[in-house]
Design an enzyme around this catalytic site. Structure first.
Site, short mmCIF file in Angstrom:
data_model
loop_
_atom_site.label_atom_id
_atom_site.label_comp_id
_atom_site.label_asym_id
_atom_site.label_seq_id
_atom_site.Cartn_x
_atom_site.Cartn_y
_atom_site.Cartn_z
CG ASP A 1 -2.23 0.77 0.95
OD1 ASP A 1 -2.24 1.63 0.04
OD2 ASP A 1 -3.22 0.52 1.63
CE1 TYR A 2 0.31 7.52 -2.90
CE2 TYR A 2 1.58 8.15 -0.98
CZ TYR A 2 1.13 8.42 -2.26
OH TYR A 2 1.49 9.59 -2.88
#
Length: 759
Positions: A287-288
């Site tokens: 994820d980011y």
């Protein structure tokens, strides 16, 4: 240039002979291509394939810049996110294919969560349709539109099970139930990826967030998670496995830790379970900046250690932080990271690109700018309206106030959300534009061309601004609009009162400590209800709301969620009887925030909840039961259930139970009923939920019509994670219910007479 042309020729030579696009993947040729490329790649180029950069159109967190403007030409990029448009994508793809040494094409990704330009209902609302075929169609449209602007990868579906309404991202998933969540996860994967990933209108699906992100402590986004393996296996992992079985070739690791191990560094999850148990062949993307965030979790001393731990755990692609490409070459050369680990991750990334057909035609997603004409097409809007209609849940309809007559002459529409074209789209609206969204006010005016429709905001409108400014406006305690709202209500024959949440109060980083109505909305409702006019409350929200006072005093309540581009038309269709509501709640609605987390499939305790006794599992200030239970929803007609029959009463491990129930429309209108099948394992070696959804069917019946609704329940579907680990089915008695919601139904019993381990 000669060497470059030879490389491209090699790539195409290995692929062109695979035959028609629709044929199964030729694994031998796939492997040959991958190994040929690996043999030619430098270590830096390998790590480049494991790097996902932000194209700059949108950001969802802290940005770590790569600081290398020619990174694509140097083979330091494998994928780009937040960049779309045929011209822009083709230009960047050309850099990768024609100007880099090896010419490996890029992936282009975006969070296409519930539509691209045509925005469909938020996923929680789509789950309320209990119609996976329709949800699959919505995802198919999203893929058609996204692929038309060069995208070939979406960070969806979000398949996290969420039991706590305080969590902002509950809006992105399918609610609290693992069976419903699994069915919807598979439907969305099929919609995004289609039957053939090499077709130019399909995009790569990503099941996220692996895993248990929906169990964030206190419902606070990004928070820690601590659940047992049994709970993880039985509740949080099934939708991911369903997505993998449906063909998903991308998984996103979660931000959270589970029992002290961050998901992005959890080898047991990403390798042992996902790959070794389930046979997943695709890529795992972080994820980011979640690789970078391993430093803040406190399990890595520096970014190099964070990158090493993530890659060794099984995270193939680093989103945005740039750690793999900047730090891991040195780790390999120093002997701290085997190059074989890098190679295996590269193989998985290249495999996905191969199966998307990018080596055969790297420009398939961006060549024809004319394809963008499909965006927001009339056909897509029609489907969005249909999905929105079916997602609406009727919570209350006292005295059959609804549907309203289309002969009304004076209608009051009150509530700032009724005129909020941004909020109708909900969070994560991709390329959706507020000016394309139909507000509830517009929908009502369109449905009543001969009437006078007056509007008053009542509570504070939310102007565009920073996130903090919009949240502050959405929570405003300003009552200056009450007087105008009351005057408009007195004038009207009927009041349509729109309450709920601005979209900034829902979604990522939008957890709420209170799930009651925000600001002064409840006080406004009290004043309007006191006027004696018929009031229909329409809720716009991305989570269950605690509305016990409205449930007691408002004559009609409609749960409308955030329904997307066609929201206003869909709501008007239901309010004025053009369509009958048939949605059901995919989450339990609490009486108070203090009940959260709240869910129907809870475990029994040694002290069953009994209101008449003190020392039992209950509250002293509110009932322990939900205000509206999972599966609940009314229609404009009534249904009766009769003659529940089981094909047999004793079953072995390999048997399938056939269940039949007769459902009759006993009312005066055509309507749709969602028939639900629940089961309880009465006695087992470990505690079992009081009830578990095992099947559902949405059926439409004319007045007086009866249909036999049939279910097939394999005994293996009764499995649970055994006392000693592993999936087991134990002998014993089971209770089965078939009915309109989780809290009621016709009941029967059957016995399983054999036991065994199962897959």
């Amino acid at each position: 240039m000669v060497r470059k042309r030879l490389t491209i020729a090699l790539l195409y030579l290995l692929i062109v002979s695979t035959g028609a696009v629709a044929q199964p993947v030729d694994r031998a040729r796939e492997d040959s291509l991958i190994e040929a490329l690996l043999a030619r790649m430098t270590l830096e180029e390998k790590l480049g394939q494991l790097t996902l950069y932000n194209g700059g159109m949108a950001e969802t967190g802290p940005v770590v810049r790569e600081g290398e403007p020619d990174a694509i030409r140097r083979g330091r990029v494998g994928a780009v996110m937040n960049l779309f448009g045929a011209e822009a994508v083709c230009a960047m793809q050309r850099q990768a294919v024609e100007e880099s040494r090896l010419g490996i094409p890029l992936l282009f990704a975006l969070d296409v969560i519930h539509g691209f330009r045509t925005i469909f209902p938020v996923p929680l609302a789509e789950a309320a349709t209990f119609d996976p075929a329709l949800v699959e169609q919505a995802a198919r449209v999203a893929a058609v539109e996204a692929s038309a602007v060069g995208l070939n990868w979406t960070f969806a579906p979000m398949v996290d099970i969420a039991r706590d309404a305080r969590w902002g991202r509950i809006v992105e998933g399918s609610g609290e139930d693992p069976y419903l969540g699994s069915v919807m996860a598979a439907a969305r994967v099929r919609g995004f990826q289609g039957r053939d990933l090499r077709a130019p209108t399909t995009i790569l699906a990503t099941a996220k967030h692996f895993a248990a992100y929906g169990a964030a402590e206190a419902g606070r986004d990004y928070n820690t998670v601590d659940v047992s393996e049994r709970t993880l296996r039985e509740l949080y992992l099934p939708p991911f496995e369903a997505a993998v079985r449906a063909g998903a070739l991308s998984i996103m690791s979660a931000f959270n830790e589970i029992g002290g191990v961050p998901a992005t560094a959890n080898r047991w999850l990403l390798t042992d379970v996902l790959r070794n148990e389930w046979g997943f062949e695709g890529l795992v993307v972080s994820d980011y900046t979640s690789v970078w965030e391993l430093l803040f979790h406190g399990i890595a001393a520096d970014s190099a250690e964070a990158g090493r731990k993530a890659l060794e755990a099984g995270v193939d692609m680093d989103m945005v932080s740039g750690i793999y490409v900047r730090k891991l070459a040195e780790e390999v050369r120093a002997g701290r990271l085997p190059e074989a680990v890098v190679d295996e991750a590269v193989r998985r990334v290249l495999r996905v690109k191969y199966r998307l057909g990018l080596f055969e035609d790297p420009y398939r997603y961006c060549r024809d700018a004319g394809r963008e004409q499909v965006l927001l097409s009339p056909e897509h809007r029609r489907l969005a309206r249909e999905v929105a209609r079916k997602a609406i849940v009727l919570l209350k309809n006292e005295g059959e106030l609804l549907p309203l007559a289309d002969t009304l002459q004076r209608v009051a529409v009150i509530g700032a959300l009724a005129n909020d074209s941004a909020s109708v789209l909900g969070p994560w609206a991709a390329a959706g534009r507020p000016e394309d969204g139909v507000t509830i006010l517009e929908g009502i005016r369109s449905a009543l061309p001969g009437a006078t429709v007056r509007y008053a905001p009542g509570y504070a409108e939310v102007p565009p601004g920073s996130f903090q400014e919009m949240v502050a406006a959405a929570l405003s305690t300003d009552t200056s609009g009450f007087a105008e709202a009351e005057a408009v209500a007195r004038w009207a024959e009927v009041v349509i009162l729109v309450l709920g949440e601005h979209r900034e109060l829902s979604g990522e980083a939008a957890s709420r400590a209170s799930v009651e109505l925000p600001g002064v909305q409840l006080e406004l409702a009290r004043r309007l209800l006191a006027l004696g006019r018929p009031v229909v409350v329409v809720l716009m929200n991305g989570r269950p709301l605690a509305i016990p006072e409205l449930a007691a005093s408002a004559p009609a309540i409609v749960e409308a969620w955030f329904l997307g581009t066609e929201m206003g038309h869909a709501v008007a269709d239901v309010l004025f009887g053009k369509a009958s509501p048939g949605g059901r709640l995919p989450v339990s609605f609490p009486r108070a925030t203090g009940q959260e987390p709240l869910y129907y499939n809870h475990k029994p305790t040694g002290r069953p909840p009994r209101a008449e006794e003190k020392y039992t599992s209950k509250y002293v200030d509110v009932p322990w039961t939900p205000l509206y239970p999972f599966g609940y929803g009314l229609t404009y007609t009534t249904f009766a259930y009769d003659s529940l029959r089981l094909s047999r009463r004793r079953l072995g491990l390999d048997d399938t139970l056939e269940v039949v129930v007769w459902v009759t429309n006993t009312g005066r209108r055509r309507g749709e009923e969602v028939v639900q099948l629940y089961v309880r394992d009465e006695v087992a070696s470990v505690t079992r939920p009081v009830k578990e959804l095992k099947g559902f069917a949405r059926v439409e019946l004319a007045p007086g019509e009866t249909k036999a609704v049939r279910f097939r329940l394999p005994v293996r579907a009764l499995r649970f994670w055994g006392l000693e680990g592993g999936w087991v089915v134990e002998p014993g008695w089971f209770t089965l219910w078939v009915g309109p919601l989780s809290a009621e139904g016709l009941q029967a019993r059957f016995e399983v007479v054999a036991s065994g381990k199962t897959n």
